[in-house]
Structure formats: structure tokens, C-alpha cells
Design an enzyme around this catalytic site. Structure first.
Site, mmCIF file in Angstrom:
data_model
loop_
_atom_site.group_PDB
_atom_site.id
_atom_site.type_symbol
_atom_site.label_atom_id
_atom_site.label_comp_id
_atom_site.label_asym_id
_atom_site.label_seq_id
_atom_site.Cartn_x
_atom_site.Cartn_y
_atom_site.Cartn_z
ATOM 1 N N ASP A 1 30.170 32.386 38.528
ATOM 2 C CA ASP A 1 30.143 32.562 37.516
ATOM 3 C C ASP A 1 30.694 31.450 36.409
ATOM 4 O OD1 ASP A 1 30.019 33.624 34.604
ATOM 5 O OD2 ASP A 1 31.689 35.159 34.712
ATOM 6 N N ASP B 1 24.064 31.428 33.929
ATOM 7 C CA ASP B 1 25.325 31.346 34.016
ATOM 8 C C ASP B 1 26.141 31.667 35.213
ATOM 9 O OD1 ASP B 1 25.945 33.102 32.754
ATOM 10 O OD2 ASP B 1 27.429 32.552 31.552
ATOM 11 N N GLU B 2 25.660 32.767 36.099
ATOM 12 C CA GLU B 2 26.067 33.239 36.787
ATOM 13 C C GLU B 2 24.364 33.540 38.111
ATOM 14 O OE1 GLU B 2 27.788 37.522 36.547
ATOM 15 O OE2 GLU B 2 26.668 37.928 34.531
#
Length: 354
Positions: free
Chosen positions: A10, A104-105
């Protein structure tokens, strides 16, 4: 599958961190990624801004009240996607089993890793170091036997942290956690659990499965499994599209009859996006948010999927006619979507999109 080794990575305050990286004047300052305006919402907040209570999805005006000195930066999604692709290339050096959840993850299955490192922990450490060295950004990571636990682990030492959950430690770690840490347990479900005196993950595990299912149906079984640290869902590197949607928030609230031109425009946008898919959507969805922030949806799964943009528009407008609310009710948002995607062979009209 008990012997999986899963990493959840993350990126820390991703959009805000990219802005601070690229503009030295923003470093150390409370940065809020959002357009200014009473209808705007926060896309991301730096950790300096989070100290004031600013959070993603918060109305921008509220963020400004909480942090008057915040620096507002309009989002640049093209740049964020470029960085996201570079980070994904780092993941792929170590495993082909990468399941992106957003820019983003992502989940990574490193049960067997391409970099020949001795453990999943070493892989996570290497990935974090490579992200820092090559992108000048930080990422937090969780290592665990399954996706559910890896997600919990990645939150444990944010920002810029690494946490490992070993199989022998699973129950001790889960037992005291609040029920809200379980995927799918939002405010409503948490309130329903509290009504039967369940507030922690350990409380869920202690309750008889039949009783859980009586209150929550099949989701009770899922709750019971997660409370025991069981999650057999694999990392899916080619996760198929579940839905495509577009929505718009109005500068001023509008009446239902005034949403038609916006619905037409959104339906066209969704139709164009659906052209890139090989799978066929079966369901058309209309979403509305009232001036009081109540969300309502209408959906239709027609016998034959819309075969043109005009048919999609007609279906969306037919759903609008079924809203059936007070004609004086005003709305702040409208959205149009396609969902329930199927492979062509499963569709009642498989040649539709040829």
C-alpha cells in the site's frame, strides 16, 4: 490453501506523496489533493494534513475548516497512473501473480518468487527498498498466509512500515480487533453486530455459526471464516472487470427532471469505456444522491443487452422514470453504470459487441 505467502503493498498517501516528491515546496506541509469548491471531495491527504483529521473522500470545505493552512493541489491522475505503472513493474520483477486493487495498492502471491529470495519478508523488504530508490516514495507492506491477513498487516505500521503475521500468531492478533477491521463490515453491519453484543473479532469467533447465519445469512459464514483467519481467495492477476461507471456531482442541487442531459452524457462516456472490454455487461445501473446525501439506485437486467449508445441512454432514462420520488426532491449527484459482466459464451446475445 494454508501455505500461501501473500504480500499486500500500500503506497503511503500516494497522490499527496507524489505531489510532495515532485514539488520540494510542498514537503513537510499539509497537502490536500482536491479541487477547491463546495462540491469537491478530498482525493488524498498527506500525513501532515491527516494530523488535523483530514481524510480521503471528505468534502473539501470540511478539510479546509479542519486545516486552514492546508495547501490544496488539484489531482493529476495521468501522472499518478504513470507512477503506478512504474511501481507495478517493480512488483512484476518478483512475481507474475500481482492483483492491483487501485493505483496505490496491490496483492502479490510470492509463494514462489522470481527473484530467488529466501522468504516473503525478504521480498517485501526488497520491493519497499526498490520503490524508495527508484521512485523516491514510501510504501507499507503486510506479509501473511492470505489476502485478508496481509491487508490487515499492511495497515499495522503505516506509514513506511512492514508487518508480518505468522500462522501461529493469527488468532492472538485477530481476537482483540474491532469488527470494523473485517472487509464488508461497515457502520450498518457493525451496529447490527453490536445489537447482539459482538464488538471484536474474537466475539464473532465465539458465536455459534448457526446463530451468525440466522442474523446475517450466508455472510455469517464468511464472518466466521475471517474471524478465524481463513481466506482462501487467490491472488487474481487478470481480475475481470466487474463494473464500469461514470458519475457527476453538480455545482448546485438539481431536480430529477433536470438530470436527463447529464445522464445522456454519462451514458455516452460509459458506453465508450465499455468498448474496450471483451466481456459483456448485463445490467444497467442508475445512481442518485439526494441533497441530504441519501443514495438510491435503480437497475435493470434486460433480456438483451443494449447494443448501442442510444439503447443504453434509453435504458438509463427508463430507470430515471422509475425513481418515483417527490418531484421537488433535489439531487447533488447522478451516475450511470454497467455491471454484471459475463464472458460472451455466457451471454444470451454473445455476438452483440462484435
Amino acid at each position: 490453501m494454508a501455505n500461501r505467502k501473500i504480500i499486500h503493498v500500500d503506497m503511503d498517501a500516494f497522490y499527496a506523496s507524489v505531489e510532495q516528491r515532485d514539488d520540494p515546496h510542498l514537503r513537510g506541509k499539509p497537502v490536500v489533493v482536491a479541487w477547491r469548491g463546495k462540491r469537491s471531495v478530498v482525493c488524498a491527504a498527506s500525513y501532515e494534513a491527516r494530523k488535523f483529521g483530514v481524510r480521503s473522500a471528505m468534502p473539501a470545505v470540511q478539510a479546509e475548516r479542519l486545516c486552514p493552512d492546508a495547501v490544496f493541489v488539484p489531482p493529476d491522475f495521468t501522472r499518478y497512473r504513470t507512477v503506478s505503472r512504474a511501481v507495478r513493474e517493480i512488483f512484476l520483477r518478483h512475481t507474475d501473480l500481482v492483483e492491483p486493487l487501485s493505483l496505490d495498492e496491490a496483492y502479490l502471491d510470492v509463494t514462489e518468487n522470481k527473484s530467488n529470495l529466501g522468504s516473503a519478508t525478504e521480498v517485501a523488504q526488497t520491493i519497499r527498498r526498490q520503490i524508495r530508490d527508484e521512485q523516491n516514495l514510501t510504501a507499507s507492506a503486510g506479509v501473511a498466509p492470505n489476502k485478508f491477513l496481509a491487508k490487515i498487516a499492511s495497515d499495522w505500521r503505516k506509514p513506511d512500515g512492514l508487518f508480518v503475521i505468522k500462522p501461529a500468531d493469527v488468532l492472538d492478533l485477530l481476537t482483540p480487533l474491532a469488527v470494523e477491521r473485517i472487509p464488508g463490515v461497515g457502520k450498518v453491519t457493525a451496529r447490527r453486530l453490536a445489537q447482539i453484543n459482538i464488538r471484536t473479532v474474537g466475539d464473532i469467533r465465539a458465536l455459534d455459526l448457526a446463530e451468525l447465519n440466522r442474523h446475517f445469512g450466508r455472510y455469517g459464514t464468511r464472518l466466521n471464516e475471517l474471524a478465524s483467519g481463513i481466506d482462501n481467495n487467490p491472488v487474481e492477476p487478470n481480475r475481470p472487470t466487474q463494473s464500469i461507471s461514470a458519475e457527476d456531482t453538480f455545482e448546485t442541487d438539481v431536480l430529477l427532471r433536470e438530470t436527463e442531459p447529464i445522464i445522456r452524457r454519462l451514458a455516452e462516456k460509459v458506453w465508450n469505456a465499455s468498448r474496450k472490454e471483451t466481456r459483456i455487461p448485463r445490467t444497467v445501473v442508475l445512481k442518485l444522491k439526494t441533497a441530504q446525501f441519501s443514495i438510491l439506485t435503480r437497475s435493470l437486467t434486460p433480456p438483451v443487452t443494449p447494443s448501442s449508445c442510444e439503447e443504453l441512454i434509453d435504458t438509463a432514462l427508463a430507470l430515471l422514470a422509475k425513481v418515483g420520488r417527490d418531484p421537488n426532491q433535489r439531487y447533488r449527484l447522478v451516475g450511470v453504470g454497467l455491471s454484471n459482466f459475463r464472458d460472451p459464451a455466457q451471454s444470451p446475445n454473445p455476438l452483440l459487441f462484435d
